[in-house]
Enzyme design. Sequence first.
Site, PDB file in Angstrom:
ATOM      1  N   GLY A 291      46.257  40.039  43.976  1.00 42.45           N
ATOM      2  CA  GLY A 291      45.711  41.141  43.199  1.00 42.45           C
ATOM      3  C   GLY A 291      46.608  42.371  43.194  1.00 42.45           C
ATOM      4  O   GLY A 291      47.834  42.283  43.221  1.00 42.45           O
ATOM      5  N   SER A 292      45.974  43.532  43.209  1.00 44.23           N
ATOM      6  CA  SER A 292      46.693  44.782  42.994  1.00 44.23           C
ATOM      7  C   SER A 292      47.613  45.185  44.141  1.00 44.23           C
ATOM      8  O   SER A 292      48.350  46.163  44.018  1.00 44.23           O
ATOM      9  CB  SER A 292      45.695  45.917  42.719  1.00 44.23           C
ATOM     10  OG  SER A 292      45.056  45.705  41.477  1.00 44.23           O
TER      11      SER A 292
END
Length: 572
Positions: A291-292
């Site tokens: 993810g981020s």
Amino acid sequence: MALRLKSLFPGKSRSGNAKPAGRRRGIGDVTRGRVVFAKGAFALVYVVIAGRLVLLGFAQEPKPLMAPASEIAAARPDILDRNGVILATDIKTASLFAEPRRIVDPDEASEKLATVFPDLGDEKVRKRLASNAGFQWLRRELTPEQRDKVFNLGLPGIGFVSENKRFYPAGNSTAYVTGHVNIDNKGIAGIEKYIDDQWLGDLHQLGFASTPNLEPITLSLDARVQHVVHDEISQAMERYHAIAAAGIVLDAHTGEVIAMTSVPDYDPNDPAQALDPNRLNRSSAAVYEMGSTFKLFTTAMALDDGAIKITDTIDASKPLRVSGRTIHDFHGKYRPLSVPEVFIYSSNIGTAHEAMRVGVDGQKDFLGRIGLLDKVQTELPEIAAPLLPRRWTELTGITVSFGHGISVSPLATAVAAAAIMNGGYLIEPTFFPRSRQEAQAMAKRVVNERTSKEMRYLMRLNVEDRRGSGKRADVPGYFVGGKTGTAEKVVNGRYSNDKRRNAFLAAFPIDDPDYIVLVVLDEPQKEEGAYSAVAGLNAAPTVGNIIRRAAPMLGVMPRYNSDIDRLIDASF
């Protein structure tokens, strides 16, 4: 005539009686002789028996006729943490064997053994005891109580062999690093397997199965920090009703793994637990879309490439349309964002623009330089290779920029983050002690020093600024910097809207980070009273708790001034 008769009967006296030629033995003399002989014979028999008993009393217990040395559990060196705490050691245990050739009554032996071990009373065991074999294992690694019970049965042909049994004092806490051994004390997982593959296995094959006083093996782990990480991710898993969790603490300057674990875990003292597929080493033996947290790498890539400057503004006022797909922000601001705002608001649109400025080829080259496209090189056998996109199109480059479409291990993520944070040097991780000088000799520069300083600034801003997604990881005095990651899980080939894998990637103290801390929570649920279950609300505070407890153990002293921020700002 008288003389002639006298010569004919020389033994006769004048009286007509026979004259004795000598003393004849009487009946009493014969009986007495036989008694004496019998006594002597019995005495001799008793002397022989007594002598034999004395010899047997001083004789050593005979060894099994056919107990092969290769089947006896081999000796292993102790495994210690960096401070000398024992993580694995050998203890002596008794194993039960039979010598069927010496067993008098197999039926009786089987029945009596069944009073201690019921499974030894079946027909299969009875046939083994009735065979003509020289040696048969019956049960390995008995407890002292079990040994005493079998010993008291007094069965001929049944004996014990003293073997080495591996014991792990830290239990579940260090299981995924130390690994475990099999019934023959041979390493089959973790560092136990590594040292067998390197040298110990060869030593045992040469016949040194019971080699005493082997030099201890010292690891880079700190048992205290390991306990903290294990405790905190276990609590987080319970608190947020996650299905699994993982945690890592890595020395940013040496690559030493200070702590690494995941839950659900297993007890290496009961290796059968490791067969449960849910008890997986999620820190290094599994890969995930992170993810981020990948925005740390994308932003560093764009800054290092010169595609952007930290003072630039990027248009994030509307969704980005690429190859028929639309890129949205989770909490869009619908306006141009500065590079720091792109980072602290975790803007997908802004990050995608950064990646597009570098280009697909530049992105692949950068991710390869920081080790995210290859399997991590380290001593632990359980290391998973990344899952990479089949085709690296422009759309692929955009999704990879914010951590979708590529799966890497948490350990690989922590190692790459260390390279961004430590001044720009990629250092292979190790589970053994390593000095800074040794690490620097093998380090590879992957980003320039200015890029590293700028990324440290952004990481600190994301925790210090009230708008940042990592503010719940802040620990007063330790100047934590970090980046959240909330990745939707793939279910049945599609991204799920309600199943996520959260992560928080941190470094501290952020002016010159000594340690990288990473926590991953699998499918955490919204806590009561919380508005959502994003990483900033669960993974971030878990990292903060680890740093709060572990930093003093690691010798990191708290500082209560703002000099650190001025040092970072001075680099711009």
